[in-house]
Enzyme design. Structure first.
Site, PDB file in Angstrom:
ATOM      1  N   ASN A 127      42.268  36.977  35.292  1.00 57.67           N
ATOM      2  CA  ASN A 127      43.664  37.083  35.663  1.00 57.67           C
ATOM      3  C   ASN A 127      43.738  36.033  36.957  1.00 57.67           C
ATOM      4  O   ASN A 127      42.950  35.802  37.736  1.00 57.67           O
ATOM      5  CB  ASN A 127      44.009  38.295  36.135  1.00 57.67           C
ATOM      6  N   ASP A 156      43.740  44.893  39.632  1.00 61.99           N
ATOM      7  CA  ASP A 156      43.423  43.647  40.480  1.00 61.99           C
ATOM      8  C   ASP A 156      42.504  44.016  41.250  1.00 61.99           C
ATOM      9  O   ASP A 156      42.420  43.717  42.596  1.00 61.99           O
ATOM     10  CB  ASP A 156      44.880  43.741  41.365  1.00 61.99           C
ATOM     11  N   HIS A 211      46.388  36.202  40.432  1.00 60.75           N
ATOM     12  CA  HIS A 211      47.067  37.201  41.092  1.00 60.75           C
ATOM     13  C   HIS A 211      47.600  36.271  42.445  1.00 60.75           C
ATOM     14  O   HIS A 211      46.893  35.843  42.872  1.00 60.75           O
ATOM     15  CB  HIS A 211      46.371  38.269  41.437  1.00 60.75           C
TER      16      HIS A 211
END
Ligand code: NHR
Ligand code: GAR
Length: 220
Positions: free
Chosen positions: A112, A150, A114
């Site tokens: 991912n 996260d 972020h």
């Protein structure tokens, strides 16, 4: 490299798709030696779908609103991703939290980007929160996805200064420009087998060291 040896990625988006586009540009320019097997969106209106289609990349929509539960959506999403048998699944502005089962299914091959310097500001509205806290540097992080939102092993981060006169949009634009720099790098390292996870941390095979510090603000 023969295309049979080339690694395949699937990109998941929810919106505009500028990070997806930076990856597609990396592929088109030959910097990134991967095949983009598909782009999948959870939102039918995502602008990135048209960009992908225009470049001849297969797209799918799995609309989360058509599912009774998060688990049902995640199961359908995983099944569609698996049809493309990717080596790596890339979240690029993908806005749905993924269940533990989904994350485990793609363990070690799900990343991912972020828009903050993790572990600061996980979750949403990162630029607003950074301005509220008065931090003097901000940035973006590429990380492996784990069940804890996260908090997966960090691959690469880019740092930008925060200026007194910034608002959310200006800061977001400064960070986004760096996202477009680091995501193709991270994908390239992954597909070239230059990354390993050791004791929950990412280590590199090959040196990626910079000696200068970024200090913000710098004063006179
Ligand atoms: N899933 C897991 N398990 N772990 C991570 O680290 C994940 C993840 C899914 C997405 C991206 C993440 C980000 O970079 C990401 C990381 C969505 C939300 C969120 O609250 C938070 C973080 C991220 C993505 N989404 C709302 C939800 O209820 C919906 C918000 C919306 O649709 O606009 O899923 O920031
Ligand atoms: C990017 O800034 C990305 O880091 C962020 O949303 C933007 C998507 O832009 N991702 C998240 O906030 C995930 N929760 P894009 O669609 O143009 O790539």
């Amino acid at each position: 490299m023969k295309s049979s040896e080339m690694k395949r990625i699937v990109i998941l988006i929810s919106g505009r798709g500028s990070n997806m586009q930076s990856l597609l540009e990396g592929v088109a320019s030959g910097v990134l030696n991967v095949g983009v097997a598909a782009v999948i969106s959870n939102r039918p209106q995502a602008g990135g779908l048209a960009i992908a289609t225009a470049q001849g990349i297969p797209t799918r929509v799995i609309d989360h609103q058509q599912f009774v539960s998060r688990e049902a959506f995640d199961t359908a999403l995983a099944a569609v991703i698996d049809e493309f048998s990717p080596d790596l699944v890339v979240l690029a502005g993908f806005m749905r939290i993924l269940s533990d089962d989904f994350v485990r299914h793609f363990d070690g091959r799900l990343i991912n980007i972020h828009p903050s310097l993790l572990p600061s500001f996980p979750g949403l509205h990162t630029h607003r929160r950074a301005l509220e806290e008065g931090v003097k540097v901000h940035g973006c992080t590429v990380h492996f996805v784990t069940p804890t939102l996260d908090h997966g092993p960090i691959i690469v981060q880019a740092v930008v200064p925060v200026f007194d006169e910034d608002d959310e949009d200006r800061l977001a634009a400064r960070v986004l420009a760096q996202e477009h720099q680091i995501y193709p790098l991270a994908v390239g390292w992954f597909v070239n087998n230059q990354l390993r996870i050791v004791d929950g941390r990412v280590v590199f095979d090959g040196a990626h060291r910079f000696s200068e510090a970024l200090i913000s603000p710098q004063g006179r």
